[in-house]
Design an enzyme around this catalytic site. Structure first.
Site, PDB file in Angstrom:
ATOM      1  CG  ASP A   1      -5.878  -5.146   8.397  1.00 41.50           C
ATOM      2  OD1 ASP A   1      -6.523  -4.902   7.233  1.00 41.50           O
ATOM      3  OD2 ASP A   1      -6.384  -5.511   9.367  1.00 41.50           O
TER       4      ASP A   1
ATOM      5  CG  ASP B   1     -10.544  -1.060   9.077  1.00 41.00           C
ATOM      6  OD1 ASP B   1     -10.136   0.044   9.053  1.00 41.00           O
ATOM      7  OD2 ASP B   1     -11.550  -1.536   8.082  1.00 41.00           O
TER       8      ASP B   1
END
Length: 250
Positions: free
Chosen positions: A16, A18
């Site tokens: 991922d 963020d």
């Protein structure tokens, strides 16, 4: 290393972005350029009625109307710190033969800006995210990655599990590459879908202190079959790196 069928065997890290690679939420950092009370109620209502992508497009329009230039947005993105140790973790994985891909509900412009500023763009095999670009007037235009309705765990604009499976399938069919180990690292509820799709060669790496781990455990508890992947928890890039190599050495 090659398999008995002649396919190249590699290792894969799926990240991922963020709160996993960079420490903050890129959309929120840019939205906050508007200041306290900068998002009026009619725009806030878009989030509830239409979802995150239409909401952020309106935020970008507010920024544009307020005189914010692409350089202002770029400066905000470049100012986000890394998750401690994550850049060195990524570099170490790549130097030891891993493919590293990013699957994120941020956007292509933010990820490109941050990765290039932090000198990790060349390490990333592929980025899968919502397309974005500045138009000729300086407005950041945002589009959904895709539109899906089959996965209830994911947002309509981006199913990370589907993207991961499609990447694995393309690597197998088009490049004759199979992955003997797959590590997926994330922090949020939208990382649960790809984690649930990992097999016995997979490792679901949930960032400690965020929503992913509890959401994953809840989803695993509802499965009709045993969960095949191994669940790991990490705090920063240093610990994630150590966990990965510990698993590979076992």
């Amino acid at each position: 290393m090659f398999s008995s069928s002649g396919r190249l065997l590699k290792r894969l890290a799926v990240l991922d972005f963020d709160h996993t690679v960079c420490e903050h939420n890129t959309d929120v950092v840019v939205r906050d350029l508007l200041g306290p009370g900068g998002v009026p109620p009619d725009v806030q209502s878009i989030l509830r009625s239409c979802g995150w992508i239409p909401y952020m497009q309106r935020v970008f329009r507010l920024l544009h109307q307020g005189g914010f230039q692409p350089m202002d947005i770029a400066s905000a993105i470049r100012g986000i710190p890394e998750v401690p140790g994550m850049k060195s973790c990524i570099g170490n994985l790549v130097r030891h033969g891993f493919d590293v891909i990013i699957i994120s509900d941020s956007n292509s412009e933010f990820i490109r800006l941050w990765n290039d500023f932090n000198d990790i763009g060349s390490y990333i095999h592929s980025v899968f995210t919502n397309p974005a670009r500045f138009d000729g007037s300086g407005l950041l235009e945002l589009r959904p990655y895709h539109y899906q309705t089959e996965c209830s765990l994911s947002s309509k604009n981006l199913c990370k599990g589907k993207i991961m499976e499609e990447f694995l399938r393309r690597q197998h069919d088009e490049r004759q590459v199979d992955y003997e180990k797959v590590f997926y690292a994330g922090d949020g509820k939208n990382d649960v879908c790809p984690m649930l799709r990992l097999g016995s060669n997979g490792y679901a790496c949930a960032r400690r202190g965020y929503s992913c781990h509890d959401a994953l455990q809840g989803a695993i508890g509802k499965l009709e079959h045993p969960y095949a992947a191994k669940v790991l928890q990490w705090t920063d890039g240093h610990e994630l790196n150590d966990l990965i190599w510990t698993e590979l050495e076992d």
